[in-house]
Design a protein around this motif. Structure first.
Motif, short mmCIF file in Angstrom:
data_model
loop_
_atom_site.label_atom_id
_atom_site.label_comp_id
_atom_site.label_asym_id
_atom_site.label_seq_id
_atom_site.Cartn_x
_atom_site.Cartn_y
_atom_site.Cartn_z
N PRO A 37 -3.41 17.65 -9.87
CA PRO A 37 -2.18 16.87 -10.11
C PRO A 37 -2.50 15.46 -10.59
CG PRO A 37 -2.30 17.69 -7.83
CD PRO A 37 -3.63 17.91 -8.44
N GLU A 38 -1.55 14.89 -11.31
CA GLU A 38 -1.65 13.46 -11.66
C GLU A 38 -1.17 12.60 -10.51
OE1 GLU A 38 -0.03 12.50 -15.47
OE2 GLU A 38 -0.95 14.26 -16.41
N SER A 39 -0.23 13.13 -9.73
CA SER A 39 0.26 12.47 -8.52
C SER A 39 0.74 13.53 -7.55
CB SER A 39 1.42 11.51 -8.82
OG SER A 39 0.98 10.35 -9.47
N ILE A 40 0.81 13.17 -6.27
CA ILE A 40 1.32 14.06 -5.23
C ILE A 40 2.46 13.36 -4.51
CG2 ILE A 40 0.78 15.26 -3.05
CD1 ILE A 40 -2.19 15.29 -4.02
N ILE A 41 3.59 14.05 -4.38
CA ILE A 41 4.69 13.56 -3.55
C ILE A 41 4.80 14.49 -2.36
CG2 ILE A 41 7.16 13.10 -3.39
CD1 ILE A 41 7.18 12.50 -6.37
N ASN A 59 -0.93 0.68 -2.28
CA ASN A 59 -1.98 1.27 -1.43
C ASN A 59 -1.39 1.61 -0.06
OD1 ASN A 59 -4.51 0.88 -3.15
ND2 ASN A 59 -3.63 -1.19 -3.13
N PRO A 60 -0.76 2.80 0.04
CA PRO A 60 -0.15 3.15 1.33
C PRO A 60 -1.20 3.28 2.43
CG PRO A 60 0.04 4.97 -0.25
CD PRO A 60 -0.54 3.82 -0.98
N SER A 80 -5.95 7.15 -0.67
CA SER A 80 -5.54 7.34 -2.06
C SER A 80 -4.61 6.20 -2.47
CB SER A 80 -4.77 8.65 -2.22
OG SER A 80 -5.64 9.74 -2.20
N PRO A 81 -4.57 5.89 -3.77
CA PRO A 81 -3.60 4.89 -4.22
C PRO A 81 -2.18 5.44 -4.12
CG PRO A 81 -4.70 5.92 -6.11
CD PRO A 81 -5.40 6.42 -4.88
N GLY A 82 -1.20 4.55 -4.15
CA GLY A 82 0.19 4.95 -4.29
C GLY A 82 0.55 5.04 -5.77
N ASN A 83 1.84 5.16 -6.05
CA ASN A 83 2.30 5.20 -7.43
C ASN A 83 3.70 4.57 -7.51
OD1 ASN A 83 3.13 5.82 -10.05
ND2 ASN A 83 2.04 7.78 -10.09
N PRO A 124 -3.05 9.64 -6.80
CA PRO A 124 -1.99 8.85 -6.16
C PRO A 124 -1.08 9.73 -5.30
CG PRO A 124 -2.20 8.25 -8.47
CD PRO A 124 -3.06 9.46 -8.26
N VAL A 125 -0.76 9.23 -4.11
CA VAL A 125 0.06 9.96 -3.14
C VAL A 125 1.11 9.02 -2.56
CG1 VAL A 125 0.09 11.25 -0.96
CG2 VAL A 125 -1.92 11.41 -2.44
#
Length: 256
Positions: A37-41, A59-60, A80-83, A124-125
């Protein structure tokens, strides 16, 4: 962009974060089977709030929302970074009232699984909370509103347990479930496989089995977001079909 798969994971005990067992090995295998994935929600059972809340931090933080476990668990950092940009877009898609809220972080419902699926922590998550005041239909509707994100490289990730009753845990039943747990879990599986989502939304119609399996709904609701975001072409695979301590089901679903 092609459509990203989706996952609902029965996450079970936080101890799965540091254990090597059939469940954690399958989580690792699922990550290999789907595009990165490019990002995870993540929609986690453990962020249960009044109204819908969305993280939008760069940065959660890692949250340790469990007590009495080995020190090793509290040393896990899922950094992981946030988005924030995607969070902003996600907020605009949800039509029910929602706010940004960074008082929470990445909780064990999310990181206990992602440490196995994506140990590099480079995707990113962020999390969307579960609105404790909303009925099942609203959680399904929010899932529908998030469906377009699947075409933007986003992995929609639900994490809870279809059967989750901590009050009835039987430590002697490590790998098998009570009859009512099997019956409820099988009922949900059958209706997911047959795409009869209204029966999953109306799970309470199963009466006593539903009350025992879902005494409080926060571990069940994440599957509704994932079902809301499905389309008619999704192929459904079941993995980690199993039970632990009688009253927890680990049954998990992959939608491709």
């Amino acid at each position: 962009m092609s459509k990203m798969p989706m996952v609902f994971v029965g996450h079970g005990s936080p101890m799965n974060a540091i254990e090597d067992n059939q469940y954690t090995r399958n989580w690792r295998e699922i990550a290999k089977k789907i595009p990165k994935p490019e990002s995870i929600i993540s929609i986690s059972a453990h962020w249960y709030t009044k109204g819908t809340r969305i993280m939008n931090e760069e940065n959660p933080k890692t949250i340790y929302d469990m007590y009495g476990f080995p020190k090793e668990l509290y040393e896990i950092l899922y950094n992981s970074p946030g988005n924030p940009k995607l969070a902003e877009h996600t907020k605009s898609l949800i039509t029910t009232p929602n706010i940004f809220d960074n008082t929470w972080g990445i909780d064990h419902g999310t990181w206990s699984v992602l440490v196995h699926m994506y140990p590099e922590r480079d995707i990113p998550v962020f999390q969307i909370s579960i609105d404790a005041t909303a009925p099942p239909e609203v959680h399904f509707k929010i899932g529908k509103e998030l469906k377009s994100l699947r075409h933007q490289g986003v992995l929609l990730f639900g994490t809870g347990n279809i059967v989750h009753n901590l009050l009835l845990i039987d430590w002697g039943r490590q790998d098998n479930g009570f009859d009512w747990a099997h019956e409820f879990d099988d009922f949900i599986q059958e209706n997911i496989e047959n795409k009869k989502h209204e029966n999953v939304i109306n799970y309470i119609s199963l009466g006593e089995n539903a009350k025992l399996s879902v005494p409080t709904p926060e571990h069940f609701y994440p599957i509704l977001y994932i079902l809301g975001a499905t389309d008619g072409e999704d192929k459904i695979s079941i993995f980690n079909k199993g039970y632990t301590m009688g009253s927890l089901s680990m049954t998990s679903y992959l939608f491709v």
